[in-house]
Design a protein around this motif. Structure first.
Motif, PDB file in Angstrom:
ATOM      1  N   ASP A 178     -59.851 -69.281  29.350  1.00 14.90           N
ATOM      2  CA  ASP A 178     -61.057 -69.822  28.702  1.00 14.90           C
ATOM      3  C   ASP A 178     -62.334 -69.333  29.377  1.00 14.90           C
ATOM      4  OD1 ASP A 178     -59.395 -71.183  27.081  1.00 14.90           O
ATOM      5  OD2 ASP A 178     -59.998 -73.199  27.678  1.00 14.90           O
ATOM      6  N   LYS A 191     -64.814 -66.675  27.779  1.00 18.28           N
ATOM      7  CA  LYS A 191     -65.596 -67.018  26.584  1.00 18.28           C
ATOM      8  C   LYS A 191     -66.995 -67.488  26.952  1.00 18.28           C
ATOM      9  CE  LYS A 191     -61.448 -68.598  24.132  1.00 18.28           C
ATOM     10  NZ  LYS A 191     -60.793 -69.792  23.531  1.00 18.28           N
ATOM     11  N   ASN A 192     -67.061 -68.309  27.979  1.00 22.11           N
ATOM     12  CA  ASN A 192     -68.351 -68.879  28.390  1.00 22.11           C
ATOM     13  C   ASN A 192     -68.230 -69.268  29.861  1.00 22.11           C
ATOM     14  OD1 ASN A 192     -70.686 -70.391  28.809  1.00 22.11           O
ATOM     15  ND2 ASN A 192     -70.668 -71.207  26.715  1.00 22.11           N
ATOM     16  N   ILE A 236     -63.070 -74.325  25.439  1.00 25.18           N
ATOM     17  CA  ILE A 236     -64.312 -73.624  25.790  1.00 25.18           C
ATOM     18  C   ILE A 236     -64.640 -72.627  24.674  1.00 25.18           C
ATOM     19  CG2 ILE A 236     -65.484 -72.148  27.465  1.00 25.18           C
ATOM     20  CD1 ILE A 236     -64.848 -74.897  28.544  1.00 25.18           C
ATOM     21  N   GLU A 237     -65.834 -72.774  24.097  1.00 25.74           N
ATOM     22  CA  GLU A 237     -66.252 -71.868  23.031  1.00 25.74           C
ATOM     23  C   GLU A 237     -67.395 -70.990  23.534  1.00 25.74           C
ATOM     24  OE1 GLU A 237     -67.374 -74.678  20.037  1.00 25.74           O
ATOM     25  OE2 GLU A 237     -65.397 -74.588  19.077  1.00 25.74           O
ATOM     26  N   ARG A 238     -67.613 -69.915  22.823  1.00 24.30           N
ATOM     27  CA  ARG A 238     -68.764 -69.081  23.149  1.00 24.30           C
ATOM     28  C   ARG A 238     -70.047 -69.883  22.940  1.00 24.30           C
ATOM     29  NH1 ARG A 238     -68.260 -64.013  24.377  1.00 24.30           N
ATOM     30  NH2 ARG A 238     -66.326 -62.883  24.000  1.00 24.30           N
ATOM     31  N   HIS A 288     -67.333 -77.504  33.246  1.00 25.21           N
ATOM     32  CA  HIS A 288     -66.277 -78.412  32.782  1.00 25.21           C
ATOM     33  C   HIS A 288     -65.184 -78.603  33.834  1.00 25.21           C
ATOM     34  CE1 HIS A 288     -67.533 -79.379  28.742  1.00 25.21           C
ATOM     35  NE2 HIS A 288     -67.735 -78.106  28.450  1.00 25.21           N
ATOM     36  N   THR A 289     -64.773 -77.510  34.493  1.00 25.58           N
ATOM     37  CA  THR A 289     -63.716 -77.659  35.500  1.00 25.58           C
ATOM     38  C   THR A 289     -64.216 -78.469  36.692  1.00 25.58           C
ATOM     39  OG1 THR A 289     -64.327 -75.481  36.401  1.00 25.58           O
ATOM     40  CG2 THR A 289     -62.465 -75.559  34.882  1.00 25.58           C
ATOM     41  N   ALA A 337     -69.991 -72.508  31.147  1.00 28.17           N
ATOM     42  CA  ALA A 337     -69.410 -73.727  30.592  1.00 28.17           C
ATOM     43  C   ALA A 337     -68.070 -74.028  31.252  1.00 28.17           C
ATOM     44  CB  ALA A 337     -69.232 -73.593  29.084  1.00 28.17           C
ATOM     45  N   PHE A 338     -67.269 -72.981  31.518  1.00 30.01           N
ATOM     46  CA  PHE A 338     -65.976 -73.172  32.182  1.00 30.01           C
ATOM     47  C   PHE A 338     -66.177 -73.765  33.576  1.00 30.01           C
ATOM     48  CE2 PHE A 338     -62.578 -71.669  34.979  1.00 30.01           C
ATOM     49  CZ  PHE A 338     -61.449 -72.111  34.292  1.00 30.01           C
ATOM     50  N   ARG A 356     -75.916 -76.577  23.867  1.00 31.50           N
ATOM     51  CA  ARG A 356     -75.482 -77.264  25.082  1.00 31.50           C
ATOM     52  C   ARG A 356     -76.593 -78.114  25.676  1.00 31.50           C
ATOM     53  NH1 ARG A 356     -76.982 -74.785  29.892  1.00 31.50           N
ATOM     54  NH2 ARG A 356     -77.992 -72.752  29.684  1.00 31.50           N
ATOM     55  N   ARG A 364     -55.734 -72.617  32.434  1.00 32.42           N
ATOM     56  CA  ARG A 364     -56.859 -72.495  31.499  1.00 32.42           C
ATOM     57  C   ARG A 364     -57.828 -71.361  31.875  1.00 32.42           C
ATOM     58  NH1 ARG A 364     -58.020 -77.255  28.577  1.00 32.42           N
ATOM     59  NH2 ARG A 364     -59.612 -75.975  27.559  1.00 32.42           N
TER      60      ARG A 364
END
Length: 916
Positions: A737, A740-741, A670-672, A748-749, A744-745, A301, A734
């Protein structure tokens, strides 16, 4: 095992000859006798023993120096350079000669053999090797021991005695003075740098009385031990002299009464009378050192994790500042320092990090919120109080260990059958990470030791490595650390103590044993402060495991593994395909290469650059005299000078609906968290240091999280009410998600909500003029006499068409320079100006500064405000290719200028597009 030495290496013989030829004209050894009266001898009998004796005068010495420099393509010295103190005061009348040799090319071998060559050629007998640290002292002692037989064979078993100075055995110095054998004394600068105050006269009396070092103290005999050295008029060899450049140390060197100093290093601070240079570029190209590779382990990231820790805030009546801890480039290497910043400060600048590469991209302070306890930067990085940015996690550290073990097995599979033992070294900053001690004194493995053993056994069990490493994990690794009196390992510092001395001796004592394939030990853990002591040719992997960004210089880091490896017979292996050092780093290979090049340039290495921007190459931009009476300028200025205010109409319900839809449809999966493990070769050439990627793989980090306050954190990033944020997140569908992370969530939101907010605000913006509010014309005078890089301006030829002598261009390329030239060349352009930085229009998404204003003659005079952009299409601007925030600001610019009836606002790539 017995290490073998090659006596016929041309590059080493060149360095030896350079020194020997300095003494041309000195009587040869066959003519040297030890007498009191013979002035034409290289030795002289004194009251205390046998001394070196210089016969050639300074004029001959300077002539010899020029001849040596000419032969090596070095610019001739103007005089025989002596040392000076920081205030310019000369210290010592003896000359200094500099030999530059890259780390790993046999510097110690060269100067030890030079000693014998000077004795053989001219008969000199007294030599003192001055070292700056215990680590280097132990390395020199080991070199004296392992080269003894080799050098005796080369020089007909000339009687040679060497000793390391011991303050408890100062009587040994008497033998140093009396003996007619070749005498080599190794002494640490700290053993004689502290003079007694009695010897310092009135100046010393003002200071606290001190006896100084034992060597400087007058004994019962009325003689200070240092006098035995002084009487021999020794030739001094300074190992790593850049660490001997303080005033106190220079004065100490002068007190030894040397004939001259021979200075050997790869990184000199002062190159007095340079006589030989083997820089890193030449050493690399000739294959004299290992090739370098970097295995990077970084979070995907952010490939440029820059350490930033918020220490606190200071609020005043009109301002707020923050105290940050960051890495700062210093002469001795990067150091963690606390700096105070305010809005607009750039951490990359000389004032803060002193241009440390990791802060180059966007670490400009955008917002300081003391109430909420965070600092936000222009690249959207937000650092909160108590939550450092860029600190390594355990997952990254474990992956560094895995990358090291994997590389070790890969190389061992290829090199062990060739009789070449592979070693890996881990430098750590805390002993507790490798071994812990309970209250009862019992020891336990620290996390690094546990991780290592788990990973080692995993690789040992792989079918392709079957039988390669027969020993169990506990047998193949060990630690070399300082110990206290109870035998407990402890952390070291850069200043060595007695405990560190024992550790260095241990490292050196095991040097040959570690090269034996039958020896299980292959993975070494040592303290990062002790890295100078590591000098083993078969180190193929170096991994620095620290829990914050490393402060170690790159040249120092790679220096421990640059030496060409040896095989089981002690013979040097010169195959480039074999000699490849891998540094396992927690930074990108590009950053590693850039920092390595920066360090080389600072050390005086010159690279061929196609274009280097010279800060001195600036021009002064001048405002045209009488501008305030220029009718064409005044006519244009009158059309655009009014300022506006804006109001915004929007619906919260509409905004929430659009934001939820944006998150649902456009937010990425969203990925780990992942890390990238990148392999790259570092290429050193005459044009610079670059990295070439040779492999890349990613790995998902398995981690458990404490779920944060999603609504609260998104609210902090967007400014919406918590109820509105909660509704948006629920309607997006969402939320699954988030587990997971979580971070990051949140990011992004918040990004999606802010993007929609900006669009809705701009769509609802309405501008209106305010009576009496206008841009002040006299602000142009603030830009008079402004200094700008020559590459960032275009000189004006037709001064009657614009205000300034030069047009300031935002970049070295792009449409702006072409637009300015077209305005000057086109006779129908009556007047044009590049709008100054203070001509800013307020918008809901930040201030907007349009590019140009001009008056154009058609059937009637037309007035334009233009924004020049390049989106890859030469015929017209594609607005959808602009950055979203930029597009929104331009839209606000259009709405602002709709209030100006005679002014047309356009976004164009050229003048032709503007007026067509």
């Amino acid at each position: 095992m017995k290490l073998q030495f090659d006596a016929n290496q041309d590059y080493q013989l060149e360095a030896i000859r350079a020194v020997v030829e300095l003494f041309e004209g000195q009587p040869v050894a066959s003519q040297t006798a030890v007498t009191r009266e013979d002035e034409l001898s290289s030795l002289k009998l004194t009251q205390t023993g046998i001394a070196n004796h210089r016969v050639i005068d300074d004029a001959q010495w300077l002539e010899n120096l020029h001849a040596v420099q000419k032969a090596h393509g070095i610019e001739p010295s103007l005089a025989l350079e002596t040392m000076t103190l920081d205030d310019g005061t000369p210290v010592g009348a003896f000359p200094n000669f500099t030999v530059e040799m890259e780390t790993g090319t046999g510097k110690t071998y060269v100067y030890l053999r030079t000693v014998h060559e000077l004795a053989k050629t001219y008969g000199f007998r007294k030599f003192v090797i001055v070292v700056p640290s215990v680590a280097i002292r132990e390395g020199v002692l080991k070199s004296l021991q392992i080269t003894k037989e080799h050098l005796q064979t080369l020089y007909d078993y000339e009687r040679t005695e060497f000793m390391v100075y011991d303050s408890a055995k100062v009587n040994q110095l008497r033998n140093f003075a009396l003996s007619d054998a070749i005498q080599i004394l190794v002494i640490n600068i700290d053993a004689f740098a502290k003079d007694s105050t009695e010897a310092n006269g009135a100046a010393g009396a003002r200071r606290k009385k001190s006896k100084g070092n034992v060597i400087n103290q007058v004994r019962e005999t009325g003689v200070a031990p240092i006098e035995f050295i002084q009487a021999t008029h020794p030739i001094l060899i300074l190992d790593e002299p850049q660490n001997l450049e303080t005033d106190i140390r220079k004065q100490a060197i002068a007190r030894l009464n040397p004939m001259c100093t021979l200075r050997y290093s790869a990184t000199h601070r002062n190159t007095y009378n340079l006589i030989h240079s083997l820089d890193p570029v030449r050493a690399y190209e000739l294959g004299l050192v290992k090739q370098i590779g970097v295995d990077s382990v970084i979070e995907l990231r952010d490939a440029n994790q820059a350490y930033i820790e918020v220490e606190g805030f200071r609020t005043g009546a009109r301002s707020v500042s923050a105290k940050l801890t960051i890495w700062v480039n210093q002469a001795s290497g990067p150091a963690k320092m606390t700096v105070t910043v305010k809005n607009g400060d750039d951490l990359y600048s000389e004032k803060f990090s002193n241009k440390r590469e990791i802060y180059r991209d966007g670490f400009i302070v955008n917002e300081i919120d003391a109430g909420e306890g965070y600092v936000t930067f222009a690249n959207d990085v937000r650092v909160r109080l108590g939550q450092p940015h860029g600190a390594l996690t355990d997952a990254i550290l474990r992956l560094q260990i895995e990358a090291t073990v994997r590389r070790h097995f890969e190389k061992a599979l290829r090199l062990h059958p060739m009789g070449i033992k592979v070693l890996s070294v881990f430098f750590i900053d805390r002993v507790a990470n490798y071994r812990t001690y309970g209250e009862d004194g019992m020891t336990a493995k620290g996390k690094f030791a546990k991780w290592f053993e788990e990973i080692y056994e995993q690789y040992r069990a792989k079918p392709n490595y079957a039988g390669l490493m027969p020993h169990e994990a506990a047998q193949v690794h060990n630690g070399y650390f300082s110990q206290d009196k109870a035998g407990v390992w402890k952390d070291s510092t850069e200043r060595s103590g007695k405990d560190d001395e024992d550790t260095y001796a241990l490292i050196m004592r095991h040097k040959e044993r570690l090269l034996d394939l039958s020896e299980p030990l292959a993975f070494i853990f040592s303290h990062s402060a002790l890295r100078e002591g590591w000098d083993n040719p078969n180190v193929f992997q170096i991994c620095t495991l620290v829990e914050s960004s490393s402060d170690i210089k790159k040249r120092q880091e790679i220096g421990r593994g640059l030496r060409l490896c040896v095989n089981k017979d002690g013979e040097r292996v010169r195959d480039r395909a074999v000699n490849h050092l891998t540094v396992i780093a927690n930074e990108s290979y590009e950053d590693f290469a850039n920092q390595l090049q920066t360090e080389m340039v600072e050390a005086g290495v010159t690279f061929k650059r196609e274009m280097v921007q010279n800060e001195r190459d600036k021009v002064t931009v001048r405002l045209k005299k009488g501008y305030e009476t220029d009718s064409r300028f005044l006519d244009l200025w009158e059309k655009i000078r009014a300022r506006t205010r804006y109001r915004v109409h929007y619906s919260t319900a509409e905004l929430s609906r659009k934001a939820a839809q944006r998150i649902k449809d456009k937010m990425p999966v969203i990925e780990r968290p992942k890390v990238a493990l990148t392999r790259a070769d570092i290429v050193i050439s005459t044009t610079g240091v670059t990295g070439k990627q040779t492999g890349l793989r990613t790995q998902t980090l398995e981690a458990k999280y404490v779920m944060p306050d999603f609504v609260g954190q998104v609210q902090a990033k967007t400014g919406f009410a918590k109820s509105t944020v909660a509704r948006i997140l629920l309607d997006s569908g969402r939320l699954t998600d988030a587990v997971k992370n979580p971070q990051a969530f949140i990011e992004h939101t918040a990004e999606a909500i802010n993007a929609v907010k900006r669009e809705v605000l701009v769509n609802g913006v309405e501008y209106f003029k305010v009576e009496g509010l206008a841009y002040e014309m006299r602000c142009f005078e603030g830009d008079d006499l402004m200094e700008v890089f020559a590459s960032n301006v275009k000189a004006v030829e037709k001064q009657d068409k614009t205000l300034f002598s030069h047009i300031v261009i935002d970049s070295n390329s792009g449409p702006e320079r072409l637009f300015a030239q077209a305005c000057e060349d086109n006779d129908d352009v009556l007047f044009y100006i590049k709008l100054p930085r203070w001509f800013k229009i307020e918008t809901p998404v930040g201030l907007y500064n349009p590019d140009w204003a001009l008056a154009y003659r058609n059937d009637k005079t037309l007035y334009f405000v233009a924004e020049t952009k390049n989106t890859g299409n030469r015929d017209h601007i594609q607005l959808d290719l602009l950055r979203p925030i930029e597009e929104l600001r331009i839209e606000c610019g259009k709405r602002h200028f709709k209030n100006f009836e005679e002014v047309r606002f356009k976004v164009v790539s050229s003048l032709t597009e503007l007026v067509s």
